[in-house]
Design a protein around this motif. Structure first.
Motif, PDB file in Angstrom:
ATOM      1  N   THR A  19      -0.738   1.557  16.069  1.00  0.00           N
ATOM      2  CA  THR A  19      -1.015   2.852  15.452  1.00  0.00           C
ATOM      3  C   THR A  19      -2.338   2.874  14.699  1.00  0.00           C
ATOM      4  N   ALA A  20      -2.958   1.729  14.496  1.00  0.00           N
ATOM      5  CA  ALA A  20      -4.238   1.661  13.772  1.00  0.00           C
ATOM      6  C   ALA A  20      -5.389   1.832  14.757  1.00  0.00           C
ATOM      7  N   PRO A  50       6.361  -2.564   9.366  1.00  0.00           N
ATOM      8  CA  PRO A  50       5.973  -3.308   8.161  1.00  0.00           C
ATOM      9  C   PRO A  50       6.597  -4.716   8.130  1.00  0.00           C
ATOM     10  N   GLY A  51       5.758  -5.699   7.834  1.00  0.00           N
ATOM     11  CA  GLY A  51       6.217  -7.078   7.731  1.00  0.00           C
ATOM     12  C   GLY A  51       6.223  -7.843   9.042  1.00  0.00           C
ATOM     13  N   HIS A  52       6.119  -7.136  10.153  1.00  0.00           N
ATOM     14  CA  HIS A  52       6.201  -7.813  11.448  1.00  0.00           C
ATOM     15  C   HIS A  52       4.992  -8.709  11.724  1.00  0.00           C
ATOM     16  N   ASN A  80      -3.783  -8.195   5.949  1.00  0.00           N
ATOM     17  CA  ASN A  80      -3.117  -8.814   4.806  1.00  0.00           C
ATOM     18  C   ASN A  80      -1.834  -9.527   5.236  1.00  0.00           C
ATOM     19  N   GLU A  81      -1.050  -8.881   6.073  1.00  0.00           N
ATOM     20  CA  GLU A  81       0.185  -9.502   6.547  1.00  0.00           C
ATOM     21  C   GLU A  81      -0.102 -10.778   7.336  1.00  0.00           C
ATOM     22  N   ILE A  82      -1.109 -10.738   8.185  1.00  0.00           N
ATOM     23  CA  ILE A  82      -1.445 -11.910   9.002  1.00  0.00           C
ATOM     24  C   ILE A  82      -1.914 -13.054   8.118  1.00  0.00           C
ATOM     25  N   ILE A  83      -2.738 -12.763   7.137  1.00  0.00           N
ATOM     26  CA  ILE A  83      -3.200 -13.799   6.207  1.00  0.00           C
ATOM     27  C   ILE A  83      -2.015 -14.457   5.523  1.00  0.00           C
ATOM     28  N   ASN A  84      -1.066 -13.649   5.064  1.00  0.00           N
ATOM     29  CA  ASN A  84       0.114 -14.207   4.410  1.00  0.00           C
ATOM     30  C   ASN A  84       0.949 -15.058   5.366  1.00  0.00           C
ATOM     31  N   GLY A  85       1.038 -14.652   6.615  1.00  0.00           N
ATOM     32  CA  GLY A  85       1.801 -15.420   7.595  1.00  0.00           C
ATOM     33  C   GLY A  85       1.137 -16.734   7.970  1.00  0.00           C
ATOM     34  N   LEU A  86      -0.181 -16.783   7.925  1.00  0.00           N
ATOM     35  CA  LEU A  86      -0.918 -18.001   8.289  1.00  0.00           C
ATOM     36  C   LEU A  86      -1.075 -18.956   7.110  1.00  0.00           C
ATOM     37  N   ALA A  87      -0.784 -18.500   5.897  1.00  0.00           N
ATOM     38  CA  ALA A  87      -0.998 -19.315   4.689  1.00  0.00           C
ATOM     39  C   ALA A  87      -0.304 -20.667   4.821  1.00  0.00           C
TER      40      ALA A  87
END
Length: 94
Positions: A19-20, A50-52, A80-87
């Protein structure tokens, strides 16, 4: 993402928010075509809500050998979500 990083990374997982950036869909397809023309293997992974993107990135970070680099294709929220998932992992983000 620099060209040198892309060359070192042979398998790219592109996490994208469908959707982006609807107005830039043609540009997105052109970029994917260029990456594949460079000999890179591109896996498109669509987010569903969201969160996926965090879940996907976390799965990629812990899944040995599925991707050499994760590429974020979306807005600020997706990135932002991807960064958090890769942390805490070793996969680079493009």
């Amino acid at each position: 993402m620099t060209v040198l990083m892309a060359i070192a990374a042979r398998r790219l997982a592109v996490i994208y928010n469908p959707t982006a950036g609807q107005r830039r869909l043609r540009f997105f397809r052109v970029v994917l075509g260029h990456l594949e023309a460079m000999g890179l293997v591109v896996e498109l992974v669509e987010t569903r809500g969201p969160g996926h993107a965090t879940e996907i990135a976390r799965s990629l970070a812990t899944g040995a050998g599925r991707a050499d680099m994760v590429v974020a294709a979306g807005g600020d929220g997706t990135i932002n979500e991807i960064i958090n998932g890769l942390a805490g992992g070793n996969l680079p983000l493009g």
